[in-house]
Write an enzyme that holds these catalytic residues in place. Structure first.
Site, PDB file in Angstrom:
ATOM      1  N   ASN A 178       0.881  -1.175   0.000  1.00 64.08           N
ATOM      2  CA  ASN A 178       0.000   0.000   0.000  1.00 64.08           C
ATOM      3  C   ASN A 178       0.916   1.222   0.000  1.00 64.08           C
ATOM      4  OD1 ASN A 178      -1.741   2.073   0.532  1.00 64.08           O
ATOM      5  ND2 ASN A 178      -2.387   1.333   2.551  1.00 64.08           N
ATOM      6  N   LYS A 229       0.113   4.244  -0.212  1.00 65.30           N
ATOM      7  CA  LYS A 229      -0.500   5.435   0.405  1.00 65.30           C
ATOM      8  C   LYS A 229      -0.276   6.656  -0.506  1.00 65.30           C
ATOM      9  CE  LYS A 229      -0.106   3.164   4.806  1.00 65.30           C
ATOM     10  NZ  LYS A 229       0.008   3.241   6.251  1.00 65.30           N
ATOM     11  N   HIS A 267      -9.444   1.169   5.169  1.00 62.70           N
ATOM     12  CA  HIS A 267      -8.168   1.371   5.869  1.00 62.70           C
ATOM     13  C   HIS A 267      -8.388   2.363   7.012  1.00 62.70           C
ATOM     14  CE1 HIS A 267      -4.050   2.477   6.705  1.00 62.70           C
ATOM     15  NE2 HIS A 267      -3.669   1.409   6.035  1.00 62.70           N
ATOM     16  N   GLU A 304      -6.733   4.769   8.005  1.00 60.85           N
ATOM     17  CA  GLU A 304      -6.465   6.175   7.646  1.00 60.85           C
ATOM     18  C   GLU A 304      -7.669   6.782   6.935  1.00 60.85           C
ATOM     19  OE1 GLU A 304      -2.685   5.490   5.715  1.00 60.85           O
ATOM     20  OE2 GLU A 304      -1.815   5.006   7.673  1.00 60.85           O
ATOM     21  N   GLU A 363      -5.142  -4.824  10.686  1.00 58.55           N
ATOM     22  CA  GLU A 363      -4.074  -3.841  10.885  1.00 58.55           C
ATOM     23  C   GLU A 363      -4.328  -3.068  12.178  1.00 58.55           C
ATOM     24  OE1 GLU A 363      -2.139  -2.680   6.863  1.00 58.55           O
ATOM     25  OE2 GLU A 363      -3.808  -1.339   7.209  1.00 58.55           O
ATOM     26  N   GLY A 374       2.968   2.218  10.788  1.00 59.09           N
ATOM     27  CA  GLY A 374       3.964   3.275  10.629  1.00 59.09           C
ATOM     28  C   GLY A 374       4.716   3.618  11.905  1.00 59.09           C
ATOM     29  N   SER A 387       3.748  -2.208  10.298  1.00 57.34           N
ATOM     30  CA  SER A 387       5.204  -2.282  10.477  1.00 57.34           C
ATOM     31  C   SER A 387       5.804  -3.629  10.077  1.00 57.34           C
ATOM     32  CB  SER A 387       5.592  -1.911  11.916  1.00 57.34           C
ATOM     33  OG  SER A 387       5.207  -0.574  12.199  1.00 57.34           O
TER      34      SER A 387
HETATM   35  P1  13P Z   1       3.285   0.313   7.631  1.00 53.67           P
HETATM   36  O1  13P Z   1       3.748  -0.978   7.013  1.00 53.67           O
HETATM   37  O2  13P Z   1       4.016   1.512   7.115  1.00 53.67           O
HETATM   38  O3  13P Z   1       3.194   0.222   9.110  1.00 53.67           O
HETATM   39  O4  13P Z   1       1.764   0.529   7.117  1.00 53.67           O
HETATM   40  C1  13P Z   1       0.856  -0.507   7.233  1.00 53.67           C
HETATM   41  C2  13P Z   1      -0.367  -0.139   6.478  1.00 53.67           C
HETATM   42  O5  13P Z   1      -1.111   0.745   6.868  1.00 53.67           O
HETATM   43  C3  13P Z   1      -0.638  -0.868   5.225  1.00 53.67           C
HETATM   44  O6  13P Z   1      -1.932  -0.650   4.777  1.00 53.67           O
END
Ligand code: 13P
Length: 257
Positions: A10, A12, A93, A95, A168, A174, A214
């Site tokens: 992803n 982002k 997601h 976010e 997640e 992150g 992560s």
């Molecule tokens: P990270 O791998 O950067 O922690 O992000 C995970 C994520 O949100 C994937 O959709």
């Protein structure tokens, strides 16, 4: 039939055309690891360029609108993603849920629109740190997932192969913190129980459950060999071919083990 591990990047809000070289490198490496299914979800603007060049990996989107079209300035429909060469969409997601106020109900409608347009769906769920500390993680995640799952016609068996769940935990995204493999096994086990109770033994087991938060080449082997983990949804570490394919390699090795 056991499914191949599914490793999805992803990106982002990262990536301009300069990143196409990374996508190419990921695609080339994926051709050497056919035991693993590799896919990336770049920003909308890169879906078509990646699709045009990719020979092995699938390309997808990070969101879609719940309607087919209309007066929705700035939005993108599932059919448009499919038209650009997208094969799947990540929905719900954290976010999106946090920054755009997406409810379970809206995520469910998006998932239904995506399936109707022929896309595969990766449906995300996960709890905040406060919820985990309050001992309510399982209850929250299974409730959120149940309310976000698409409704479909009873005879539509093809749906199970098109649906993937991604767990997640928000506090692991992150941050460099990952859930312990015990916590992952426990949550994935609860998600599996929910899927089996909703869809029955066979179909409920067909849906892959990815872990995200992560994931890095260094921790991928442990996470990917955890029971009920069918792959990984990777953010930061999917932005370079080196680190992303390090994770895919760990997945390939966990298959051989
Ligand atoms: P990270 O791998 O950067 O922690 O992000 C995970 C994520 O949100 C994937 O959709």
């Amino acid at each position: 039939m056991p499914q191949r591990p599914y490793i999805v990047g992803n990106w982002k809000m990262h990536g301009t055309r300069a990143m196409l070289s990374e996508a190419r490198a990921i695609d080339r490496a994926a051709q050497r690891h056919m035991k693993v299914e590799v896919a990336i979800a770049p920003p909308y603007t890169l879906i078509h360029p990646v699709h045009r060049e990719a020979k092995q990996i699938a390309v997808g989107a990070q969101d879609c609108h719940h309607e087919d079209g209309g007066a929705h300035t700035g939005d993108i429909s599932a059919a448009m993603i499919a038209d650009a060469g997208g094969k799947f969409v990540i929905l719900g997601h954290s976010e999106r849920r946090q920054n755009h106020g997406e409810s379970d109900e809206l995520v469910r409608r998006k998932a239904e629109a995506a399936l109707k347009a022929g896309l595969r769906v990766i449906l995300c769920c996960g709890e905040s740190e406060e919820i985990r500390e309050a001992g309510k993680a399982t209850e929250f995640v299974t409730g959120q997932l149940k309310a976000s799952l698409p409704e479909f016609d009873e005879g539509d068996e093809a749906i199970f192969e098109k649906l993937t769940v991604a767990y997640e935990p928000i506090w692991a995204i992150g941050t460099g913190k990952t859930a312990t493999t015990e916590d992952i096994a426990e949550m994935h086990g609860e998600i599996r129980k929910l899927l089996v109770s909703l869809y029955g033994e066979e179909q409920g087991r067909e849906i892959r459950i990815l872990y995200g938060g992560s994931v890095k080449p260094e921790n991928a082997a442990d996470i990917l060999s955890t029971p009920e983990v069918g792959g990984a949804l990777v953010g930061g570490a999917s932005l370079t071919a080196d680190s992303f394919m390090g994770i895919a390699l760990a997945a390939a090795e966990s298959e051989e083990a």
